[in-house]
Design a protein around this motif. Structure first.
Motif, PDB file in Angstrom:
ATOM      1  N   UNK A 168      -4.615  14.353  11.239  1.00 45.97           N
ATOM      2  CA  UNK A 168      -3.588  13.656  10.466  1.00 45.97           C
ATOM      3  C   UNK A 168      -4.075  12.260  10.088  1.00 45.97           C
ATOM      4  N   UNK A 169      -4.633  11.548  11.064  1.00 48.27           N
ATOM      5  CA  UNK A 169      -5.133  10.200  10.828  1.00 48.27           C
ATOM      6  C   UNK A 169      -6.337  10.201   9.887  1.00 48.27           C
ATOM      7  N   UNK A 170      -7.210  11.189  10.031  1.00 44.56           N
ATOM      8  CA  UNK A 170      -8.400  11.242   9.187  1.00 44.56           C
ATOM      9  C   UNK A 170      -8.025  11.475   7.732  1.00 44.56           C
ATOM     10  N   UNK A 171      -7.036  12.336   7.489  1.00 46.03           N
ATOM     11  CA  UNK A 171      -6.604  12.559   6.112  1.00 46.03           C
ATOM     12  C   UNK A 171      -5.994  11.285   5.520  1.00 46.03           C
ATOM     13  N   UNK A 172      -5.212  10.571   6.352  1.00 47.89           N
ATOM     14  CA  UNK A 172      -4.637   9.304   5.892  1.00 47.89           C
ATOM     15  C   UNK A 172      -5.737   8.293   5.598  1.00 47.89           C
ATOM     16  N   UNK A 173      -6.809   8.319   6.389  1.00 48.14           N
ATOM     17  CA  UNK A 173      -7.956   7.431   6.181  1.00 48.14           C
ATOM     18  C   UNK A 173      -8.659   7.763   4.863  1.00 48.14           C
TER      19      UNK A 173
END
Length: 426
Positions: A168-173
């Motif tokens: 989830x965080x990587x996609x937001x990044x």
């Protein structure tokens, strides 16, 4: 016996360079059709299919040709996390794949933590060897230090129940919404914990087992001590809707993840009553999910639980298992039943499809044959809105579930075989 040159050991050093070497040799292959698919939220669906959303590694993404039978749970989960991060990167960066650019991007994502804090240990890992750095980080991310043991899924596996949060965080990044993993992790993890606690208190009382799972959820986070103490108190008292909304992170994928993990937590212990279902729906509404998105999450969670009930340990020790899954089965029969007659007729008229399904009951289908089943089956249900879930890539994996729940779909030849098997057992 397979050659060591064509094997991969995620538990040993340098497994990432070996992964890329096997990729270049064609032993591991990227599913370009899947990567380039125009469906939205594909990372979300793919992670449902593999089990990563629920902290499990039921299926690998790109490495299914490898013999993973001797992998430990941690090794398989670590490889699946890496593959899903790669898949997310490839979805964002279409075109020719540059492994060095990907590894540099992962380093930028997990990032150095100059300000110290709970992720200060990252600094010691950045030695200039990107592969080794990421291997160590992933090994750390899948582990969880927990002293809470009990008869439930996550504690038996002793793995990070929130591992999908990295994706989830990587996609937001990649979308430019956050600067790095370490800077935004606490906010995302806190938002997720609030959602889990709110879900556990849908009946205004978190049962002992639900609280044990919540303790493990908390142990799966890398929050600072002061924040952990805050959530320790909330596990005992609950979370209000006002606090949930105030502290939530606005991220569509995080919202879906929160709702689905909350559903999985609650439905794993009992069948929610009408009031509890309303409160679970209010969780999705508070996270700005539409009614359609909430319903899709419910159906995807139910389908996952039905398909993998033998592998999900949380249900194997539950006295209410039969009741829970019976309720799920009835729900899916209602969904399928609205189009059952049409689906039966269409399938029986497709001789090639029925031939392949019959063959699959006796032997493993080839890759080409599986693709034929997928394509023809999807063609059949394009006019059936209630089965939209099956239109997603990989949706044909639910075909055995359909045949199980609606026996009328099975040709008489299959029924004869089924009776013979039952007689054999008797």
């Amino acid at each position: 016996m397979s050659s060591l040159k064509n094997t991969l050991s995620p538990g040993s050093k340098n497994w990432i360079p070996k992964f890329f070497q096997l990729l270049e040799k064609g032993v591991i292959s990227l599913d370009l059709e899947l990567i380039q698919n125009e469906e939205t939220d594909l990372t979300h669906f793919v992670s449902h299919r593999t089990g990563l959303v629920y902290g499990n590694a039921l299926h690998l993404l790109f490495s299914n040709q490898l013999d993973s039978s001797k992998y430990t749970n941690d090794e398989k989960l670590k490889l699946l996390l890496f593959e899903t991060l790669l898949f997310t990167y490839l979805r964002k960066n279409q075109g020719e794949f540059d492994k060095d650019a990907f590894m540099e991007n992962l380093i930028d994502f997990y990032g150095n933590t100059k300000d110290g804090g709970v992720f200060a240990w990252f600094d010691r890992m950045f030695t200039g060897k990107n592969n080794q750095n990421i291997e160590e980080i992933l090994a750390h991310r899948i582990q969880v230090k927990s002293t809470f043991f009990g008869a439930n899924y996550w504690l038996n596996h002793l793995s990070n129940a929130f591992i999908f949060l990295d994706v989830v965080l990587y996609r937001a990044f990649l979308e430019g919404n956050i600067q790095s993993f370490s800077r935004h992790y606490a906010d995302y993890a806190s938002s997720l914990m609030n959602g889990m606690i709110y879900a556990a208190y849908t009946d205004d009382n978190a049962e002992d087992k639900e609280q044990r799972v919540l303790w493990h959820f908390l142990a799966s986070t890398e929050l600072e001590k002061s924040k952990k103490v805050r959530f320790e108190n909330r596990i005992l008292t609950g979370v209000t809707l006002r606090v949930l909304k105030k502290e939530r992170v606005v991220d569509k994928l995080l919202s879906k993840f929160t709702v689905e993990l909350g559903l999985f937590l609650i439905q794993g212990t009992h069948q929610p009553n009408e009031e509890e279902q309303k409160k679970l729906a209010s969780l999705g509404q508070a996270l700005d999910l539409s009614s359609k998105e909430i319903q899709e999450s419910i159906e995807m969670c139910n389908a996952y639980m039905l398909q993998n009930q033998n592998e999900i340990l949380v249900f194997q020790s539950e006295t209410e298992t039969g009741y829970v899954f019976k309720a799920f089965s009835k729900r899916w029969i209602r969904i399928l039943g609205r189009n059952k007659d049409k689906l039966v007729q269409e399938m029986r008229e497709s001789k090639e499809l029925m031939s392949l399904i019959q063959k699959s009951t006796k032997e493993e289908l080839s890759t080409e044959e599986k693709e034929q089943v997928r394509t023809q089956f999807l063609d059949l249900i394009k006019t059936m809105p209630s089965l939209a879930l099956f239109l997603l890539p990989g949706g044909s994996l639910l075909l055995p579930l359909i045949l199980k729940l609606v026996p009328e779909l099975m040709p008489s030849a299959f029924k004869v075989n089924e009776i013979e098997k039952n007689n054999d057992k008797k």
